[in-house]
Design an enzyme around this catalytic site. Structure first.
Site, PDB file in Angstrom:
ATOM      1  N   HIS A   1      38.891  42.399  52.694  1.00  0.00           N
ATOM      2  CA  HIS A   1      37.905  42.683  51.918  1.00  0.00           C
ATOM      3  C   HIS A   1      36.329  42.220  52.447  1.00  0.00           C
ATOM      4  O   HIS A   1      35.489  42.200  51.555  1.00  0.00           O
ATOM      5  CB  HIS A   1      37.912  42.264  50.214  1.00  0.00           C
TER       6      HIS A   1
ATOM      7  N   GLY B   1      39.502  48.269  54.169  1.00  0.00           N
ATOM      8  CA  GLY B   1      40.624  48.812  53.463  1.00  0.00           C
ATOM      9  C   GLY B   1      40.263  49.015  52.136  1.00  0.00           C
ATOM     10  O   GLY B   1      40.772  49.924  51.296  1.00  0.00           O
ATOM     11  N   HIS B   2      39.088  48.326  51.305  1.00  0.00           N
ATOM     12  CA  HIS B   2      38.553  48.724  50.081  1.00  0.00           C
ATOM     13  C   HIS B   2      37.358  49.417  50.344  1.00  0.00           C
ATOM     14  O   HIS B   2      36.270  48.477  50.919  1.00  0.00           O
ATOM     15  CB  HIS B   2      38.708  47.298  49.368  1.00  0.00           C
TER      16      HIS B   2
ATOM     17  N   HIS C   1      44.960  53.567  45.300  1.00  0.00           N
ATOM     18  CA  HIS C   1      44.179  52.816  44.540  1.00  0.00           C
ATOM     19  C   HIS C   1      42.858  53.541  43.824  1.00  0.00           C
ATOM     20  O   HIS C   1      42.136  54.007  44.347  1.00  0.00           O
ATOM     21  CB  HIS C   1      43.950  51.310  45.069  1.00  0.00           C
TER      22      HIS C   1
ATOM     23  N   GLU D   1      47.513  49.561  40.689  1.00  0.00           N
ATOM     24  CA  GLU D   1      46.125  50.174  39.997  1.00  0.00           C
ATOM     25  C   GLU D   1      45.764  51.567  40.513  1.00  0.00           C
ATOM     26  O   GLU D   1      44.678  51.759  40.806  1.00  0.00           O
ATOM     27  CB  GLU D   1      45.078  49.194  40.354  1.00  0.00           C
TER      28      GLU D   1
ATOM     29  N   GLU E   1      41.512  51.457  34.932  1.00  0.00           N
ATOM     30  CA  GLU E   1      40.640  50.291  35.048  1.00  0.00           C
ATOM     31  C   GLU E   1      39.395  50.479  35.015  1.00  0.00           C
ATOM     32  O   GLU E   1      38.688  51.720  35.216  1.00  0.00           O
ATOM     33  CB  GLU E   1      40.893  49.800  36.539  1.00  0.00           C
TER      34      GLU E   1
ATOM     35  N   CYS F   1      36.512  49.612  36.498  1.00  0.00           N
ATOM     36  CA  CYS F   1      35.934  49.872  37.532  1.00  0.00           C
ATOM     37  C   CYS F   1      36.124  51.198  38.138  1.00  0.00           C
ATOM     38  O   CYS F   1      35.264  51.937  38.824  1.00  0.00           O
ATOM     39  CB  CYS F   1      36.246  48.848  38.898  1.00  0.00           C
TER      40      CYS F   1
ATOM     41  N   CYS G   1      36.116  41.728  38.835  1.00  0.00           N
ATOM     42  CA  CYS G   1      35.218  42.904  39.381  1.00  0.00           C
ATOM     43  C   CYS G   1      34.577  43.647  38.255  1.00  0.00           C
ATOM     44  O   CYS G   1      33.638  43.978  38.567  1.00  0.00           O
ATOM     45  CB  CYS G   1      36.130  43.580  40.290  1.00  0.00           C
ATOM     46  N   CYS G   2      35.412  43.771  37.164  1.00  0.00           N
ATOM     47  CA  CYS G   2      34.930  44.802  36.087  1.00  0.00           C
ATOM     48  C   CYS G   2      33.450  44.172  35.366  1.00  0.00           C
ATOM     49  O   CYS G   2      32.647  45.056  35.076  1.00  0.00           O
ATOM     50  CB  CYS G   2      35.895  45.006  35.124  1.00  0.00           C
TER      51      CYS G   2
END
Length: 678
Positions: free
Chosen positions: A166, A215-216, A294, A346, A362, A364, A442-443
């Site tokens: 990340h 990756g994200h 994801h 997720e 989620e 996010c 994160c949210c």
């Protein structure tokens, strides 16, 4: 309607006056941002630790030690997707704690704070935000690198695992924060940090250099935004490189894994990209047709792809975005605007697999869907894009936060039974009550930043057109064909009142207003103005010479609607839910008692529905009461018996907006209700 590229307006140009959304924006400023700052500094009693400020300070001390000695001997750890050390342990001085992406939580908080400063100057908040900026500046290494995990645990491993660790994700959120900070304050201090970090990344990756991609995802749209903010083309080139290399052979992620396997004496894995669908790296992006993997990553990638399609006029990229949109919205989106059907990874599940009780959905991911929708609107004003953006914002996004702003949902199911959540391992991801904070948080700051930037979702503009996408009361200042006007939008959906009035300025141009499907428009009343009126793609377009006093009033009605899912959604077969305007409704135990699964809706007699306002958690919300039945369960009923008609009794079912559930204590909740047939 011709395809016209549009852009969000500066936040200072959209003053939100709508009572509902003004409350949400003020709540973020007055309660959520201070609460989250305390969380980032680990000052919330009985809440999971954030470690954000701790890690930043530890990294800053490590950077200072390097500068002072010319060498740094890091503490070695083996942190992956598990928390190290366990959050229950007291922190050791200058150790890294939490997840490898922990830096991003504070960056999102800072972005939200900057948006609030753009719309409401606040010296106390600015000082607090400057403290965060200073922490970030202090943690940056001399070559521009900035990631507290690797700075503290071993810089020699930096960029060794883009797939999972990340760094580029954190860079993306830092970039978004830096641009928001600059636009709010005029300061370049954080933007210069981002430029140095981006240059550090660009020295390693790019055309003719090492192949790699996030990756994200989020770095892609962040770099494109950095390009548009600064005009510096190297960031456009780097963003396009990350997009273009993604999903191509040999897979950059496979090459990374094989380097690690070689060091460990393990045989190599195949280097084809097809194994990496979870990361949306299984195909070149222009060949993607299905939303997979994801859910947050997929929405962030699609948002970056849409930005690239707009900036580069890339027809193939646009076609891929349209295919991903259809896959997401027509096959894999919950009625609440949530996406991500399975807790396993997720992730998106197969088409039409949308279980209610085990839903992940989620927060996010719904925010990411709103990002994607707005970017598609910038490419073409089309009501479907705004409909979805609105559905996500009013329902799943807001459901992610309690009405007092001090607890949060990560997961947003459409059916909850607290007893099952406590005892059923299959529901371990579902929380029947909002949490104060999360180790993976994160949210909460993501909610803060999207609500704080709501003005950029309400409207966009091209040189000659103002596009109003959300019917939210606001004063909007825009330049049409070089001339400035201020337009007031007033929207009272309860009383079926919608109007647009020019407050000041003179301009010739077009004002387009979305007319959502839940609103039946019978006509317009015009005052002073005599525009040319057309209707295309779900928007009413008014073209003319605008001057103060010109106004348009809509004649329309809104009624509750009964919604059924496609028969292909087997989990919702034979069930219905209720909507009114932008709201999806749910039944809650607080109003209807336990065993909500015994309720039966009677959709054929919708005309006996009652709508009123009630107060929940200090907020007045629309409450819908509909006719229904409740199954009678005899105390001596056997587990199995010969079939007989189900015994029911008449009842009234009380429904509240989905976003407002779980603000009156823990209890059952259902969005979908079995429909009484005949």
């Amino acid at each position: 309607m011709q395809k016209k590229i549009s852009s969000p307006l500066p936040l200072q140009a959209v003053r939100v006056t709508d009572p509902f959304w003004s409350r949400e924006i003020h709540l973020i400023r007055d309660a959520v941002i201070p609460y989250q700052w305390d969380a980032l500094n680990d000052r919330i009693p009985d809440a999971e630790k954030s470690w954000w400020a701790h890690n930043m300070r530890a990294a800053a001390r490590a950077v200072n030690a390097k500068k002072a000695s010319g060498a740094y001997n890091p503490v070695q750890t083996n942190c992956g997707f598990t928390v190290y050390p366990p959050a229950s342990e007291a922190p050791r001085d200058d150790s890294f704690y939490g997840f490898v992406f922990q830096d991003s939580d504070g960056y999102k908080w800072l972005e939200a704070a900057a948006y609030q400063l753009s719309i409401h100057p606040d010296e106390k908040l600015k000082v607090q935000a400057q403290e965060a900026v200073n922490l970030i500046i202090a943690a940056q290494e001399e070559d521009g690198y900035l990631n507290t995990y690797y700075t503290v645990t071993g810089r020699e491993k930096a960029f060794s695992n883009l797939k999972d660790h990340h760094e580029l994700y954190c860079f993306g959120h830092l970039t978004e924060a830096a641009i928001a900070w600059r636009q709010a304050t005029g300061q370049d201090d954080l933007l210069n940090v981002v430029r140095r970090f981006a240059a550090c990344i660009g020295r390693k990756y790019g055309p003719g250099k090492e192949r790699g991609c996030p990756g994200h995802e989020i770095a892609e749209m962040a770099l494109l935004r950095l390009y548009e903010e600064t005009g510096e083309k190297e960031w456009l080139k780097l963003a396009r490189f990350f997009l273009d290399v993604r999903g191509t052979d040999p897979s950059t992620f496979a090459l990374e894994e094989n380097r690690r396997r070689e060091r460990e004496g393990q045989p190599p894995l195949p280097v084809t990209a097809e194994r990496y669908a979870y990361y949306q790296a299984h195909l070149p992006v222009r060949q993607m047709k299905e939303a997979v993997g994801h859910a947050v990553r997929q929405m962030y990638l699609a948002s970056g792809m849409a930005d690239e399609a707009r900036i580069m006029n890339d027809a193939d990229m646009l076609a891929a975005c349209e295919a991903l949109w259809r896959s997401t919205v027509h096959e894999k989106m919950y009625v609440t605007g949530g996406v991500g059907g399975t807790h396993v990874g997720e992730a998106f599940s197969r088409p039409y697999d949308l279980p209610a009780d085990t839903a992940y959905s989620e927060t996010c991911a719904a925010i990411g869907l709103a990002f994607f929708a707005r970017r598609m609107l910038q490419l073409q004003p089309k009501a479907e894009y705004a409909d979805v953006m609105e559905r996500a914002l009013y329902n799943t996004v807001l459901a992610g936060m309690a009405l007092d702003g001090k607890s949060f949902f990560y997961v947003n199911p459409l059916e909850v039974d607290p007893a099952a959540c406590e005892t059923d391992e299959r529901l371990r991801h579902v929380k029947p009550i909002r949490q104060k904070w999360f180790g993976c948080a994160c949210c909460p700051p993501n909610i803060a930043r999207i609500v704080s930037s709501l003005g950029q979702y309400i409207a966009t503009q091209s040189p000659d057109t103002l596009y109003i996408h959300l019917l939210i009361g606001s004063d909007i200042t825009v330049r049409l064909n070089g001339e400035e006007i201020t337009v007031r939008v007033e929207a009272d959906l309860k009383n079926a009142e919608l109007s647009l009035t020019v407050l000041s300025g003179h301009a010739h141009g077009t004002i387009t207003v979305r007319e959502p499907g839940w609103m039946t428009v019978s006509g317009y009343e015009l005052c002073q103005c005599r525009p040319h009126i057309t209707e295309e793609n779900g928007y009413a377009c008014f073209t003319g010479d605008w001057k103060p006093g010109d106004s348009i009033e809509w004649n329309f009605v809104i009624v509750p609607q009964v919604i059924a899912a496609s028969p292909l959604v087997k989990e919702a077969e034979g069930q219905v839910c209720y909507t009114w305007g932008p709201y999806v409704f749910c039944a809650e135990e607080a109003d209807n008692g336990k065993q909500l699964h015994l309720l039966r809706a009677c959709p054929e007699i919708l005309n006996t529905c009652d709508m009123e306002e009630q107060e929940i958690g200090g907020l007045r919300v629309p409450v819908l009461t509909v006719p229904g039945k409740r199954v009678i369960v005899r105390p001596d009923a056997p587990l199995y018996a010969p079939w007989a008609p189900t015994e029911t009794e008449d009842t009234r079912i009380t429904l509240i907006p989905y976003f407002a559930w779980n603000n009156r204590g823990m209890g059952e909740m259902r969005v979908w209700l079995p429909a009484e047939q005949g």
